[in-house]
Design a protein around this motif. Sequence first.
Motif, PDB file in Angstrom:
ATOM      1  N   GLY A 123      -5.110  -0.186 -11.949  1.00  0.00           N
ATOM      2  CA  GLY A 123      -5.601  -1.398 -11.312  1.00  0.00           C
ATOM      3  C   GLY A 123      -5.124  -1.577  -9.888  1.00  0.00           C
ATOM      4  N   MET A 124      -5.083  -0.466  -9.165  1.00  0.00           N
ATOM      5  CA  MET A 124      -4.535  -0.517  -7.814  1.00  0.00           C
ATOM      6  C   MET A 124      -5.390  -1.330  -6.845  1.00  0.00           C
ATOM      7  N   CYS A 125      -6.698  -1.340  -7.084  1.00  0.00           N
ATOM      8  CA  CYS A 125      -7.563  -1.918  -6.050  1.00  0.00           C
ATOM      9  C   CYS A 125      -7.345  -3.418  -5.886  1.00  0.00           C
ATOM     10  N   LEU A 164      -3.634  -4.169  -4.429  1.00  0.00           N
ATOM     11  CA  LEU A 164      -3.374  -4.053  -3.013  1.00  0.00           C
ATOM     12  C   LEU A 164      -4.213  -5.031  -2.202  1.00  0.00           C
ATOM     13  N   ALA A 165      -5.428  -5.298  -2.668  1.00  0.00           N
ATOM     14  CA  ALA A 165      -6.359  -6.024  -1.811  1.00  0.00           C
ATOM     15  C   ALA A 165      -6.070  -7.514  -1.743  1.00  0.00           C
ATOM     16  N   PRO A 225      -3.822  -4.193   5.582  1.00  0.00           N
ATOM     17  CA  PRO A 225      -3.858  -3.190   4.513  1.00  0.00           C
ATOM     18  C   PRO A 225      -2.674  -2.230   4.515  1.00  0.00           C
ATOM     19  N   ALA A 247       0.313  -3.338   2.614  1.00  0.00           N
ATOM     20  CA  ALA A 247       0.185  -3.335   1.153  1.00  0.00           C
ATOM     21  C   ALA A 247       0.646  -2.006   0.582  1.00  0.00           C
ATOM     22  N   PHE A 248       0.177  -0.916   1.179  1.00  0.00           N
ATOM     23  CA  PHE A 248       0.567   0.409   0.700  1.00  0.00           C
ATOM     24  C   PHE A 248       2.079   0.589   0.830  1.00  0.00           C
ATOM     25  N   LEU A 255       4.117  -1.613  -1.683  1.00  0.00           N
ATOM     26  CA  LEU A 255       3.976  -1.116  -3.054  1.00  0.00           C
ATOM     27  C   LEU A 255       4.748   0.184  -3.237  1.00  0.00           C
ATOM     28  N   LEU A 265      -9.007   2.640   2.971  1.00  0.00           N
ATOM     29  CA  LEU A 265      -7.834   2.187   3.706  1.00  0.00           C
ATOM     30  C   LEU A 265      -7.909   0.740   4.159  1.00  0.00           C
ATOM     31  N   PHE A 295      -9.360  -1.084   0.088  1.00  0.00           N
ATOM     32  CA  PHE A 295      -8.645  -0.645  -1.126  1.00  0.00           C
ATOM     33  C   PHE A 295      -9.588  -0.314  -2.267  1.00  0.00           C
ATOM     34  N   ILE A 323      -8.986   3.402  -5.087  1.00  0.00           N
ATOM     35  CA  ILE A 323      -7.618   3.860  -4.928  1.00  0.00           C
ATOM     36  C   ILE A 323      -7.201   4.779  -6.081  1.00  0.00           C
ATOM     37  N   CYS A 339     -13.966   1.992  -8.420  1.00  0.00           N
ATOM     38  CA  CYS A 339     -14.392   0.670  -7.990  1.00  0.00           C
ATOM     39  C   CYS A 339     -15.120   0.721  -6.653  1.00  0.00           C
ATOM     40  N   LEU A 394       2.017   6.564  -1.823  1.00  0.00           N
ATOM     41  CA  LEU A 394       1.612   5.240  -1.343  1.00  0.00           C
ATOM     42  C   LEU A 394       2.055   5.020   0.089  1.00  0.00           C
ATOM     43  N   GLY A 399      -0.072   4.308   3.424  1.00  0.00           N
ATOM     44  CA  GLY A 399       0.180   3.203   4.341  1.00  0.00           C
ATOM     45  C   GLY A 399       0.177   3.665   5.780  1.00  0.00           C
TER      46      GLY A 399
END
Lengths: 195, 193
Positions: free
Chosen positions: A20-22, A25-26, A172, A175-176, A179, B19, B22, B25, B114, B174, B178
Motif C-alpha cells: 500500500g505504498m501509493c 506516500l501520497a 514528494p 515522502a520517500f 519513509l 515520482l 506515487f 510504487i 495503481c 526508498l 527520494g
Amino acid sequence: MYVFLKGLWKEHPIFRQLLGMCPTLAVTNTARNGLFMGLAVIFVLFFASCIVSLIKKIIPHEVRIAVYTVIIATLVTIVDIFFKAFFPDVSRALGPYVPLIIVNCIILGRCEAFASKNRLLPSLLDALGMGVGFCWGLFLLGSIRELFGSGNILGFTIFPACYNPLVVMILPAGAFLVLGFLVSAMNCIENRRKR
Amino acid sequence: MNELILIFISTLLVNNLVLSYFLGICPFLGVSGKIESSIGMGMAVTFVMTMATTISWLIYHLLLLKFDLIFLEYVAFILVIASLVQIVEMFIRKFSSSLYQSLGIYLPLITTNCAILGVALFMVTKKYEFFEAVIFGFSGGLGFSLVLLIMAGIREELNFADVPGNFKGAPITLITAGLLALIFMGFSGLVSS
C-alpha cells in the motif's frame, strides 16, 4: 489475540511488508490527511474481509480476484460519497487517492491471504489489526512530514515561529526519504530485539 | 498539436506518475532489481495503460455520462482494467510466444498497479479530450518505464555498494527514490501549468 496484534507491529503492512505504498506516500503531507486515509482503509478492509469471509464458499475459484475487486470498489465508492458529503475539504485534499484505495494491495492481499481461508471472527480481527497498523503508520509519517515541513501537527504549532520550514518534506521527495529512514529505524529496533 | 506535445512532456518528466504522484510504487520497488525485467514490465505497463485510458475514456463519455451512472465510475474502470489485462495476456500468448515469454509474468501484476487506475481517474478529473487522453495514457506509461529503468540501473550498481546494515533492502531503495524525485524536480520549470 495474536491475529489482531500481528498487524500492529510484527507484520506491519507499511514498515514490514511494504504494501500500500501509493496512498502511504501520497496523502501523508499532513497528519490529518494521513489519519483520514487510514480510517477509510480500516472501513474498507473491515467490511471487505467480512463479506469475503462470508461468501468464500460461493465464489468460483477462477474469478475470485475479480469478485474481490468489485466488492472493494463498491465499498470505496461508499467511502468516497461519504467523504464528499460530510468532509468536503478532506475529499478535495485526498482527491483521486480515495478511489485508488481499490488497488491498495493491503486490502486485496488480506482478502486473498486471510479472509478467503478463515472464519468470520478471525478475519475481522485480522482486518482490524492490519487496518489499525496501517492507520498509525500513516499518522506517524504524516506527523513527521508536517512537523518538519510546516512546524505544525494537526494544525497545532509545535516549533516556534522563527523555525524555517523544510519545504522538501511536504514535497514528494520528502515522502520517500522519511519513509526510508522510518523503515530503517524499524529494522534497527527489530535487529536489536533479536540480539 | 501544441497541447498534445505539452501533455506528453509534462506527463513524462514534470509530473512523472511515480515520482510526483506515487502511482505504481509497488512494481517500482518490486521489479526494479534488474534492468532486463524492468524493460519487460515497462513495455507491458505502457501498452496496457494506453489501451486502458482509451477504453475508459470511451466508456466514461459514451456510457456513464449519457446514462447518468457516474457513481459506477470506479467499478467500471477497475473491471475494464482487469478484463483488458486478461484479454491482452490471452492475445499475446496466442500470437507471439516470444513476447509472451518476456512480458508474461508481469501481466497479472498489472491489474493491481495503481498507476493504471490512477491515469484513468486523472483523465476524468482533468477533463481531457479523446486524443489528449490517449497521449496522456501513453506518456504516463513511458514515464513509468523511464523511471523504472533508471532505478534498475542504480540498483544494479547498488549491489556492489557497502550499505549500512539497517538500510539494506527497502530503506536504501526508498531513499534512492527520494533523491531521484529531487532530481526530477529540476524539470518542473519545463512546462508551466
